[in-house]
Scaffold this motif. Structure first.
Motif, short mmCIF file in Angstrom:
data_model
loop_
_atom_site.label_atom_id
_atom_site.label_comp_id
_atom_site.label_asym_id
_atom_site.label_seq_id
_atom_site.Cartn_x
_atom_site.Cartn_y
_atom_site.Cartn_z
N TRP A 11 -9.03 -0.02 30.91
CA TRP A 11 -10.15 1.01 31.38
C TRP A 11 -11.20 0.49 31.94
CZ3 TRP A 11 -13.96 3.34 27.92
CH2 TRP A 11 -14.55 4.64 28.24
N THR A 147 -1.80 7.11 23.81
CA THR A 147 -2.50 6.46 22.56
C THR A 147 -3.14 5.37 23.02
OG1 THR A 147 -0.63 7.31 21.06
CG2 THR A 147 -2.29 5.49 20.37
N GLU A 149 -4.57 4.42 25.97
CA GLU A 149 -5.97 4.91 26.64
C GLU A 149 -6.82 5.42 25.68
OE1 GLU A 149 -7.38 8.59 29.58
OE2 GLU A 149 -5.16 8.17 29.32
N HIS A 150 -6.71 6.23 24.91
CA HIS A 150 -7.68 6.51 23.78
C HIS A 150 -8.22 5.35 22.88
CE1 HIS A 150 -7.98 10.83 25.11
NE2 HIS A 150 -6.52 10.67 25.24
N ARG A 153 -10.54 3.72 25.05
CA ARG A 153 -12.03 4.24 24.91
C ARG A 153 -12.66 4.39 23.80
NH1 ARG A 153 -12.18 7.88 29.32
NH2 ARG A 153 -10.44 8.19 30.49
N SER A 154 -12.01 3.82 22.50
CA SER A 154 -12.67 3.59 21.34
C SER A 154 -13.27 2.09 21.24
CB SER A 154 -11.75 4.01 20.29
OG SER A 154 -10.52 3.18 20.20
N LEU A 173 -4.57 8.69 16.10
CA LEU A 173 -5.02 9.98 16.68
C LEU A 173 -5.34 11.05 16.03
CD1 LEU A 173 -1.82 9.98 19.20
CD2 LEU A 173 -4.27 9.42 20.01
N LEU A 176 -8.94 12.66 16.19
CA LEU A 176 -9.51 13.04 17.35
C LEU A 176 -9.58 14.39 17.77
CD1 LEU A 176 -7.86 10.36 19.70
CD2 LEU A 176 -9.88 9.96 18.38
N THR A 180 -9.11 16.20 23.44
CA THR A 180 -8.57 15.02 24.00
C THR A 180 -7.19 15.32 24.71
OG1 THR A 180 -9.48 13.78 21.96
CG2 THR A 180 -7.74 12.57 23.29
N ASP A 182 -6.87 17.00 27.04
CA ASP A 182 -7.34 17.22 28.78
C ASP A 182 -6.51 18.83 29.05
OD1 ASP A 182 -8.92 17.13 30.95
OD2 ASP A 182 -7.62 15.46 31.56
#
Length: 512
Positions: A11, A147, A149-150, A153-154, A173, A176, A180, A182
């Motif tokens: 990312w 999972t 992807e997030h 981001r963390s 997860l 969250l 999330t 979306d």
């Protein structure tokens, strides 16, 4: 349901900002606040803008109220994808099978890189080092792309790699927010029902979710529980269709360069044919011995063959003969700018008809005489007839300096003269006493036109109409123009379009 695949996600935070900076003619300073907007909403912002309160989803006026010095950049998905393409190519050098989720976010199966580089964390760190220079990068490995992807981001600047152990996706997860997922409609409804986190959603029974929300709800319920069954779908890398020819030593004669391009042009066309493609737009890049560069995109009325490719290289050399190349040509690069399916250009059962014969004949004449020696007329914009008549070399795209669709106050209405002189011809217009006719400041004539003198002949004017004033760029003392048009008919029945400017009469065209 298929078990989640261990996925490695890369990312690039604030990728629209990174893409804008990469292509900006004058890049903003690193500490300058910048935000990218789409439909007047913030879609990405720099760290300096976020430090002043700019956040994704804000309206433009709110963002500018928080940060008056904010640089506003319009969103450009094409720019984002164009700048991201070299990044993906760099990743595929070490880890093939990349799936582009969107510009700035990509995924690949973790198993292959992990086994080759000695572990998931080692593979992620190696890719981050490989991408040094493309902006900030975060990496993660987890069960499933969602999972991972997030997890990416963390990750933090200090620790840009986040590994979620196998089987721990649901626990990661769980805290969250439901946002999330979306899915604004689904998330808003769940929030009103008291479901605020992914863990709350995962505890619901799958059958109850299906009854209430259908298959869409079941899919989001599986994501919340870490059961992302969607596998990584690697992209198919585009075929390498370009060809490069290097000349050592550099060549100066166009015929030598064209001869050296013959084999490369044939291979170029054959490689396109192997993929059932034809080239309709060709990019030619010439490189000089001293790093001079000439680049141009050539069009073709049909599709390029090897001879047409060589002709374009020769024509580009001829156009630059007195230009940038002060030394020999060291290399030629050709690549397709636009391609089409070969089936769309196949000949019919009984030939392609008269159009193909016309194209073949004009192309042969153009190859013998030169690129600009065979032209086709195109109607452009403007107030003057000469500038509306644009001649375009055969096969080129018609690009006019002035758009025809724009309003042109003062332009001549239909019907237009059948004969338009490229350069207006000097004529004389006198009154009955033989004195030159002039137009005053208030568009008043000194006397009615009586005689037209053209090409040494005197013609009596039987009918006339005008004047119709034309005023251009009155604010510019160097380029402003003021003239008056007249339509006259002589005693022999000839109809003329005349223009008087600064006291001089000229024939702009003739109604044949």
């Amino acid at each position: 349901m298929q078990a989640p695949t261990r996925s490695l996600v890369l990312w690039f935070p604030d990728w629209p900002i990174t893409a804008f900076v990469a292509e900006a003619v004058t890049p903003p300073r690193p500490e300058a606040p910048v935000a990218v907007f789409s439909h007047n909403l913030v879609v990405a912002s720099s760290w300096a803008a976020r430090a002043q309160g700019v956040r994704r989803g804000q309206k433009r006026r709110d963002a500018q109220a928080l940060c008056p010095t904010l640089q506003v950049v319009p969103a450009d998905p094409v720019r984002d994808a164009r700048v991201f393409a070299p990044v993906v190519a760099r990743i595929e050098e070490r880890a093939p099978g990349v799936q582009i989720m969107r510009p700035g976010l990509c995924a690949l199966r973790a198993r292959g890189p992990a086994r080759y580089y000695g572990g998931e964390a080692e593979a992620a760190r190696l890719l981050i080092r490989l991408l040094d220079g493309f902006g900030e990068v975060r990496a993660s490995v987890a069960d499933g792309v969602f999972t991972a992807e997030h997890a990416a981001r963390s990750a933090t600047v200090e620790e840009p790699v986040r590994i979620v152990p196998p089987g721990d996706a649901a626990a990661f997860l769980s805290p969250l927010s439901i946002a999330t997922l979306d899915d604004e409609e689904f998330g808003s409804l769940l929030s009103r029902l008291g479901v605020h986190t992914l863990g709350d959603l995962a505890t619901l029974a799958a059958e109850r979710v299906r009854e209430r929300f259908g298959e869409r709800g079941v899919r989001l319920h599986a994501l919340a529980g870490g059961l992302d069954s969607q596998p990584v779908q690697p992209r198919t890398p585009p075929p390498e269709l370009h060809r490069d020819v290097a000349f050592e030593p550099p060549l100066e004669l166009a015929d030598q360069i064209a001869f050296g391009m013959r084999v490369a042009a044939e291979e170029f066309i054959a490689r396109l044919g192997a993929h059932d493609l034809v080239c309709t737009e060709l990019r030619v890049v010439l490189t000089g011995e001293r790093a001079e560069r000439s680049e141009r995109v050539w069009l073709h009325p049909g599709s390029f063959d090897a001879a047409a490719v060589v002709d374009r290289v020769r024509w580009q050399l001829a156009e630059d003969a007195q230009g940038i190349f002060g030394s020999g040509v060291a290399g030629v690069h050709i690549e397709p700018e636009a391609v089409d399916a070969a089936a769309h250009h196949a000949k019919g059962l009984f030939g392609a008809g008269p159009d193909e014969r016309v194209h073949h004949a004009l192309s042969r004449v153009q190859a013998m005489l030169g690129h600009r020696e065979v032209v086709t007329p195109v109607i452009g914009g403007g107030r003057w007839l000469a500038e509306r008549q644009v001649l375009v070399p055969w096969g080129d795209r018609a690009v006019t300096a002035k758009e025809r669709a724009r309003p042109w106050p003062g332009s001549l209405p239909d019907p237009l003269p059948a004969t338009v002189y490229p350069e207006p011809r000097p004529v004389g217009v006198t009154d009955i006493a033989g004195a030159p006719v002039t137009v005053g400041e208030r568009d008043a004539l000194s006397a009615p036109p009586a005689v037209l003198e053209t090409a040494g002949q005197r013609r009596r004017i039987s009918e006339w109409a005008g004047p119709w004033p034309i005023s251009e760029r009155g604010w510019d003392p160097l380029r402003r123009r003021r003239a008056h048009r007249f339509q006259v008919i002589d005693a022999e029945g000839g109809a003329w379009l005349l223009v008087v400017e600064e006291g001089e009469w000229r024939a702009e065209g003739r109604y044949d």
